[in-house]
Design a protein around this motif. Sequence first.
Motif, short mmCIF file in Angstrom:
data_model
loop_
_atom_site.label_atom_id
_atom_site.label_comp_id
_atom_site.label_asym_id
_atom_site.label_seq_id
_atom_site.Cartn_x
_atom_site.Cartn_y
_atom_site.Cartn_z
N LEU A 93 -42.58 -32.39 -26.28
CA LEU A 93 -41.91 -31.23 -26.83
C LEU A 93 -41.57 -30.26 -25.71
CD1 LEU A 93 -43.26 -32.54 -29.33
CD2 LEU A 93 -43.71 -30.23 -30.20
N VAL A 94 -40.29 -29.94 -25.60
CA VAL A 94 -39.83 -29.00 -24.57
C VAL A 94 -39.36 -27.73 -25.26
CG1 VAL A 94 -38.20 -28.59 -22.70
CG2 VAL A 94 -39.14 -30.89 -23.05
N ALA A 95 -40.09 -26.65 -25.10
CA ALA A 95 -39.71 -25.36 -25.68
C ALA A 95 -38.76 -24.64 -24.73
CB ALA A 95 -40.95 -24.52 -25.94
N VAL A 96 -37.61 -24.20 -25.25
CA VAL A 96 -36.67 -23.41 -24.47
C VAL A 96 -36.79 -21.97 -24.97
CG1 VAL A 96 -34.27 -23.07 -23.78
CG2 VAL A 96 -35.15 -25.39 -24.17
N ALA A 97 -37.21 -21.08 -24.09
CA ALA A 97 -37.58 -19.73 -24.52
C ALA A 97 -36.97 -18.68 -23.62
CB ALA A 97 -39.11 -19.59 -24.52
N ILE B 208 -46.71 -22.81 -30.46
CA ILE B 208 -47.69 -23.05 -29.40
C ILE B 208 -49.02 -23.53 -29.98
CG2 ILE B 208 -49.11 -21.91 -27.65
CD1 ILE B 208 -46.66 -20.13 -27.05
N GLN B 209 -49.51 -22.87 -31.01
CA GLN B 209 -50.83 -23.16 -31.53
C GLN B 209 -50.87 -24.46 -32.34
OE1 GLN B 209 -51.70 -19.59 -33.73
NE2 GLN B 209 -52.11 -18.37 -31.91
N ALA C 122 -42.53 -25.58 -21.14
CA ALA C 122 -41.54 -24.59 -21.55
C ALA C 122 -40.52 -24.37 -20.44
CB ALA C 122 -42.21 -23.26 -21.90
N VAL C 123 -39.27 -24.23 -20.84
CA VAL C 123 -38.18 -23.84 -19.94
C VAL C 123 -37.82 -22.40 -20.27
CG1 VAL C 123 -35.76 -24.21 -19.33
CG2 VAL C 123 -37.27 -26.18 -19.67
N ALA D 27 -48.57 -19.10 -20.42
CA ALA D 27 -49.69 -19.26 -19.50
C ALA D 27 -51.02 -19.03 -20.21
CB ALA D 27 -49.53 -18.31 -18.32
N LYS D 28 -51.09 -17.98 -21.02
CA LYS D 28 -52.33 -17.66 -21.73
C LYS D 28 -52.68 -18.75 -22.74
CE LYS D 28 -52.21 -12.64 -21.22
NZ LYS D 28 -51.96 -11.33 -21.87
N ALA D 29 -51.64 -19.43 -23.26
CA ALA D 29 -51.87 -20.49 -24.25
C ALA D 29 -52.11 -21.84 -23.59
CB ALA D 29 -50.68 -20.58 -25.20
N GLY D 30 -52.02 -21.89 -22.27
CA GLY D 30 -52.25 -23.15 -21.58
C GLY D 30 -51.10 -24.12 -21.65
#
Length: 326
Positions: A75-79, A200-201, A208-209, A230-233
């Motif tokens: 899964l690639v998240a684009v944010a 994320i959870q 992530a991009v 970063a905080k979510a790893g």
Amino acid sequence: MPDQTRLEVALEALAPGRVQSLRLDGDRASVILDATGLSGEGQKALEADARALLAEQGAGEVRVLLTSDRVKRQLVAVASGKGGVGKSTVAANLAIALARAGRKVGLIDADIYGPSQPKLMNVEGSKPQARQKTLIPVPTPYGVPLLSMGQLVAADQAIAWRGPMAAGALAQLAEADWGACDTLVIDLPPGTGDVQLTMIQKYRPTGAVIVSTPQDLSLIDARRAIDLFAKAGVPVIGIVENMAGYACPHCGEISDPFGSGGAEAAARELGLPFLGRIPLDIAIRTASDAGEPPAAGTGPHGAAFTGIATRVAAWLSKGAPHAADQ
């Protein structure tokens, strides 16, 4: 007596891309179906529907065999930290470029409140079908199946939902029948709200991009998005600088209305890969409005997206963490 050709057509309409073989012996029908990506309930529903169809077509005895290859789906998240930076355009073109590079890619438009992927992918007006309450993604002209809230509500209808409703909508899109897709590109809403947290959870993106323009304000917000992952790893694959440099169509002079090199400098400062830059060009806007993403063509703008996709694919191929068996 059942007819082979008619049965094959009917089965393919029932379960697109899942019919592996069909054998008739008199009125006995044996079919093998690919159930990859389906839940237990989805598999039961597929078998029941196939049995009913074969019986309706005249089969006296029906045998249905389901097979399933577990897909290592990434899964690639684009944010982006803020809206208006061209995140959805980058997501659409990234998905197409990854597909052209050989990956089996699906696209989730998780921008619940402002879905734009149906227009970008040239499938406005297309509605997804459902099997046992599981959505089936809509095929697009570019070989990338799509699911979007824009396919489920009227184009001019406001989506005024609180967080839990938006999270529920995301679950419908993410838990759809994605079949053999090995990569899902997820176009997230801008910011760091409920939809991002749910993604994320609950679904743990592989990476992530982050998309930003070169200007300082966008970069401040981009840093917030980076901090959330970063905080979510969740690893950040890298940063894309969009709207970088404008070429005057009359004289060819290059100007930088949003600044220049800011995202690349931020990536260097943060120790993150810089994936590439996309120019501010009216040709990209007009092509996107027409549902003709540049990555599907052979022009220079398509090459820019292809370069970004090449770097993302290389990162994914290194065995990136958090790849999930689906």
